[in-house]
Design an enzyme around this catalytic site. Structure first.
Site, PDB file in Angstrom:
ATOM      1  N   GLY A  69     -19.222  17.181  11.707  1.00 34.96           N
ATOM      2  CA  GLY A  69     -18.864  18.552  11.379  1.00 34.96           C
ATOM      3  C   GLY A  69     -17.845  19.110  12.359  1.00 34.96           C
ATOM      4  N   GLN A 177     -24.593  25.428   8.546  1.00 36.55           N
ATOM      5  CA  GLN A 177     -25.997  25.840   8.514  1.00 36.55           C
ATOM      6  C   GLN A 177     -26.495  26.214   7.128  1.00 36.55           C
ATOM      7  OE1 GLN A 177     -28.257  25.590  10.763  1.00 36.55           O
ATOM      8  NE2 GLN A 177     -26.970  25.045  12.503  1.00 36.55           N
ATOM      9  N   ALA A 195     -23.548  16.783   7.780  1.00 38.70           N
ATOM     10  CA  ALA A 195     -24.669  16.230   7.023  1.00 38.70           C
ATOM     11  C   ALA A 195     -26.001  16.303   7.759  1.00 38.70           C
ATOM     12  CB  ALA A 195     -24.373  14.783   6.631  1.00 38.70           C
ATOM     13  N   HIS A 196     -25.998  16.143   9.064  1.00 40.47           N
ATOM     14  CA  HIS A 196     -27.282  16.098   9.769  1.00 40.47           C
ATOM     15  C   HIS A 196     -27.969  17.469   9.816  1.00 40.47           C
ATOM     16  CE1 HIS A 196     -26.291  17.798  13.864  1.00 40.47           C
ATOM     17  NE2 HIS A 196     -25.074  17.599  13.402  1.00 40.47           N
ATOM     18  N   CYS A 320     -30.883  30.625  31.269  1.00 44.69           N
ATOM     19  CA  CYS A 320     -31.714  29.978  32.284  1.00 44.69           C
ATOM     20  C   CYS A 320     -32.380  28.736  31.695  1.00 44.69           C
ATOM     21  CB  CYS A 320     -32.722  30.950  32.875  1.00 44.69           C
ATOM     22  SG  CYS A 320     -33.356  32.199  31.756  1.00 44.69           S
TER      23      CYS A 320
END
Length: 463
Positions: A69, A177, A195-196, A320
């Site tokens: 991507g 997304q 794709a992932h 943090c």
């Protein structure tokens, strides 16, 4: 162990696994060759392209596969800017885009181009009118994600696309997304995805460029993928990516409704059950599976480790944590609390009892981290009958979040109403978290001024 980080990478969908294994046997040959094995590979590649194009809402010859991507974003931005260089060298993007967009923008600026970052509202969404006002006569490209990767807020793509169309500016939409949940609103000129993010294998991205968009691929020319993505196609992974995209789309409506209800439960229970917490992002216009919240007086790295020990895999945009020394650019742009940040993103198939157990465990984990950091029991409320000084200075130099805010909370009751506390801090997160603390605690953030080291943040007690 419940995995709640699908926004980073979704578990491999069963259909993707089946397609991957089958295509390893059938799709290993070069699809550019004319012999039997090559023709078989070409048929698989063409079928995958048609399936992906149908999901995207474009023609098959408008879509190419890329190695990721990020590669799709970089290729899309570079190609569109190069193709429209006679128009100008101005690039526009929202302040909450994926880092790949900002990396491309930095390269563009280094080469002499200009870049405008459009601010967002506290929900994480752009105002379409503000975005439209940022477009100029020399704007070559505008970029807007379909939904935010950290807080899940959906962007007004259709409204922004209308402004871009009126200005004659192509719009690149990063749909990484959202694509697994449904098609992107009409009006985009270029679209990228990964794709992932929807349960396909890693190493496959999509780049769609509408016909008529001026586009000039950058870098050495290559004969594959219309010259827009160099190198031999990873055909088994491409086939698995397209098959899983079709599968998740078929399941999307029912699964989105189920996960939206679970996320709604998380939003409500976290706000009610964990003291001093801010649930961020738009409560309505959001992805169905993502919820993000930030906890005052909590070290994000410790919080994630403790949740991991309790059996939950979540992520964070907190400054943090071990992976970053500065606050998330998304949280910073939104102006929300960054310390103790947790993103829960539920993969398809998440069981309701796992979410319930997470909600049962979370309050105790947060309380335990706060106790170890020495947060006083009264930090959530400002007392003050014994206020003794009109102003105080807190030296938090050299101390990382959430310590500056904890020290502020400890002493705010020691000044009278109208008195001030000045916090000296050199942690970048303080610039975001001290104003956020003031809003949550209903105190006045006076402002920031330079100090010999770091900055001085001034807070006035109102109650």
């Amino acid at each position: 162990m419940p995995y709640f980080d699908a926004a980073s990478s979704a578990p491999l969908h069963p259909v993707a696994r089946q397609a991957l294994m089958a295509s390893l046997d059938e799709g290993w040959a070069d699809p550019a060759r004319l012999y039997r094995e090559g023709r078989r590979a070409r048929m698989l590649l063409d079928a995958a392209r048609e399936a992906a194009a149908e999901a995207v809402g474009c023609r098959p010859d408008e879509l190419v596969f890329t190695p990721s991507g990020t590669a799709a974003v970089h290729a899309g931005i570079a190609g569109a800017l190069s193709g429209r260089r006679r128009v100008g060298r101005h690039l526009v993007a929202s302040a909450v885009e994926h880092s790949s967009v900002f990396h491309a923008a930095a390269t563009h600026e280094a080469a002499g181009g200009s870049f405008t970052e459009v601010p967002v509202e506290r929900t994480g969404a752009v105002d379409s009118a503000v975005f439209g006002a940022s477009l100029r006569a020399d704007t070559a490209l505008a970029c807007l994600q379909s939904a935010n990767h950290e807080v899940g807020t959906e962007q007004p793509v259709a409204a922004v696309a209308a402004h871009c169309r009126e200005a004659g500016v192509p719009l690149l939409v990063d749909a990484a997304q959202s694509l697994g949940w449904g098609p992107v609103a009409e009006g985009w000129s270029l679209l990228t995805a990964s794709a992932h993010k929807w349960g396909g294998p890693a190493g496959v991205g999509l780049l769609a460029v509408r016909k008529g968009v001026r586009f000039a691929p950058r870098g050495p020319a290559d004969e594959r993928e219309s010259g827009r993505s160099a190198g031999f196609e990873n055909l088994p992974a491409i086939v698995a990516a397209a098959a899983s995209l079709r599968a998740v789309r078929a399941e999307a409506d029912a699964e989105a409704a189920r996960l939206r209800a679970l996320v709604g439960l998380v939003r409500a229970r976290v706000a009610a059950g964990v003291p001093d917490v801010e649930v961020v992002g738009d409560p309505e216009r959001r992805l169905p599976h993502v919820v993000t919240f930030s906890c005052l007086y909590v070290d994000g790295e410790t919080l994630l480790h403790e949740l991991d020990r309790a059996g939950f895999s979540v992520s964070s945009g907190s400054s943090c944590t071990s992976s970053t020394l500065t606050p998330s650019h998304v949280l910073k742009a939104m102006g929300v609390l960054s310390e103790g940040n947790v993103r829960v993103s539920l993969p398809s198939g998440t069981a309701a009892p796992d979410v319930e157990r997470f909600l049962d465990v979370l309050p105790g984990v947060v309380a335990g981290v706060r106790e170890r950091l020495g947060v006083p029991a009264s930090a959530g409320a400002v007392g003050g009958a014994t206020a003794s000084a009109a102003s105080l200075v807190v030296d938090a130099l050299g101390r990382r979040c959430p310590i500056p805010v904890i020290e502020l909370a400890k002493v705010i009751g020691d000044v009278p109403v109208g008195g001030t506390v000045t916090v000296l801090a050199d942690d970048e997160a303080a610039r975001l978290d001290i104003p956020a603390w003031c809003e949550m605690r209903e105190q006045e953030y006076v402002g920031e001024r330079p100090a010999e080291r770091g900055a001085a943040y001034v807070v006035r007690r109102l109650s």
